[in-house]
Design a protein around this motif. Structure first.
Motif, PDB file in Angstrom:
ATOM      1  N   SER A  31     -34.609  29.341  -3.848  1.00  0.00           N
ATOM      2  CA  SER A  31     -34.134  29.462  -2.767  1.00  0.00           C
ATOM      3  C   SER A  31     -34.391  30.644  -1.898  1.00  0.00           C
ATOM      4  CB  SER A  31     -32.567  29.084  -2.842  1.00  0.00           C
ATOM      5  OG  SER A  31     -32.344  28.194  -3.299  1.00  0.00           O
ATOM      6  N   ALA A 225     -28.361  24.824  -1.081  1.00  0.00           N
ATOM      7  CA  ALA A 225     -29.224  25.958  -1.675  1.00  0.00           C
ATOM      8  C   ALA A 225     -30.134  25.607  -2.757  1.00  0.00           C
ATOM      9  CB  ALA A 225     -28.118  26.775  -2.273  1.00  0.00           C
ATOM     10  N   GLY A 228     -33.822  25.292  -1.467  1.00  0.00           N
ATOM     11  CA  GLY A 228     -34.583  26.464  -1.283  1.00  0.00           C
ATOM     12  C   GLY A 228     -33.779  26.964   0.109  1.00  0.00           C
ATOM     13  N   ASN A 229     -32.657  26.647   0.434  1.00  0.00           N
ATOM     14  CA  ASN A 229     -32.027  27.067   1.620  1.00  0.00           C
ATOM     15  C   ASN A 229     -30.828  27.864   1.411  1.00  0.00           C
ATOM     16  OD1 ASN A 229     -31.255  27.512   4.317  1.00  0.00           O
ATOM     17  ND2 ASN A 229     -31.274  25.698   5.047  1.00  0.00           N
ATOM     18  N   LEU A 230     -30.895  29.125   1.557  1.00  0.00           N
ATOM     19  CA  LEU A 230     -29.417  29.845   1.372  1.00  0.00           C
ATOM     20  C   LEU A 230     -28.934  30.152   2.628  1.00  0.00           C
ATOM     21  CD1 LEU A 230     -30.414  32.200  -1.574  1.00  0.00           C
ATOM     22  CD2 LEU A 230     -28.840  30.600  -1.751  1.00  0.00           C
TER      23      LEU A 230
END
Length: 345
Positions: A31, A225, A228-230
């Motif tokens: 992430s 998350a 890979g997306n915070l």
């Protein structure tokens, strides 16, 4: 277990960590946030300990996280995060106003609402092209045509777009127009959709489910998350209780509670919680006083003819009172309004 990579860690170092973990039968989820890369591990923790992961190049820290929502927890990320949407920041250093029509109806209506929102101090434009409704007979949105209208209004006003996506299959299309993807209350546990928006590479606004506990809400954020997306903003929009005097019950306590548990920004939707125009400004004051990082409100030039949620949309003097409430309460909590000069001396 969570691996925090150093700020200057390169792609090869991240890949080396992932390859080592997967070679032992474990799974690694990378992430990436604005300032750091986090790798969440799933598998035999004792086996991971034997790998001496902390000694690998580029690794800053290896941590065991007790919270079930490992990547969005403050256990490994004690500082609160800031999410940037088209150059606009949402985070603890300011208060951000997001406003616009609940539903995109026509080019004229959307542009007029955007200009009203901008005049009130909004720096992000909300607008629904896809509208999941309780009744199958209610207006469901214009779909792709609504996205085109939003993109045209963005071109005219410079306001980045926040818009909802309701199906995993639609994520690529919506993401090609939007600056931020919104997950509505009805889809907070639509796990394939959460994973799809996590893969999309855009910031995500995750509204709380109308009957979700705080842990369920944070676990939904973890689905995003883990892909890979915070870059996630949490939105408290009122929950379903026994009370019928308002559309929903605004859980103001959720703001400080979630900010203690998670590093993600937290905003409030006073429009959908109260469901009435006269409640939006008072609930906005309460939200900002409680420490919310922003508010998202409905605006419509002619709410009496609105195809969706007209009774809660702000008009005229309401917007002036909204702007004053946001500015005064932000100043009282020691923060400037995003896009406006600070009032604190």
């Amino acid at each position: 277990m969570v691996i925090v990579m150093a700020a200057d860690a390169n792609t090869q170092q991240v890949t080396a960590v992932v390859d080592l973990v997967t070679s032992t039968g474990g799974r690694a989820f990378v992430s990436r946030g604005l300032n750091r890369t986090i790798i969440g591990l799933v598998g035999d923790v004792d086996l991971f300990d034997s790998l001496s992961l902390a000694s690998l190049p580029g690794v800053a820290e290896v941590m065991r996280i007790s919270a079930p929502y490992k990547l969005v927890s403050r256990e490994h990320h004690p500082e609160r995060s800031t999410v940037r949407v088209g150059g606009v920041s949402i985070g603890p250093d300011s208060v951000t106003l997001i406003a616009g029509p609940c539903a995109v109806e026509t080019p004229t209506q959307t542009l007029e609402a955007a200009l009203m929102a901008q005049q009130a101090g909004a720096t992000l434009l909300r607008g629904g092209a896809y509208k999941p409704r309780t009744s199958p007979y209610a207006f469901q949105g214009l779909g792709v045509e609504g996205l085109r209208i939003l993109a045209d209004v963005r071109e005219k006003t410079g306001l980045p777009i926040v818009t909802e996506v309701v199906e995993a299959a639609d994520v690529p299309t919506v993401a090609s127009y939007a600056d931020m993807l919104q997950i509505g209350t009805r889809n907070v546990q639509n796990f394939p959709l959460l994973q799809a928006v996590g893969d999309a590479g855009l910031p995500v606004m995750l509204k709380r489910g109308m009957s979700s506990t705080i842990e369920e809400w944070l676990m939904a954020a973890e689905y995003i998350a883990q892909r890979g997306n915070l870059e996630i903003v949490l939105c408290e929009r009122g929950i379903r209780t026994f009370e019928t005097a308002t559309r929903n019950t605004l859980d103001v306590s959720a703001v400080p509670v979630v900010q203690r548990l998670s590093h993600l920004p937290v905003i409030v939707d006073p429009s959908h919680s109260g469901g009435r125009r006269d409640l939006v400004v008072p609930l906005t004051r309460a939200a900002v006083a409680a420490g919310a990082d922003g508010v998202i409100v409905d605006v419509h030039p002619h709410p009496e003819t609105a195809l969706c949620d007209g009774p809660q949309a702000l008009i005229g003097e309401d917007l002036s009172r909204l702007a004053e409430a946001v500015t005064v309460m932000a100043s009282a909590t020691g923060r400037p309004v995003n896009g406006a000069p600070a009032l604190i001396g």
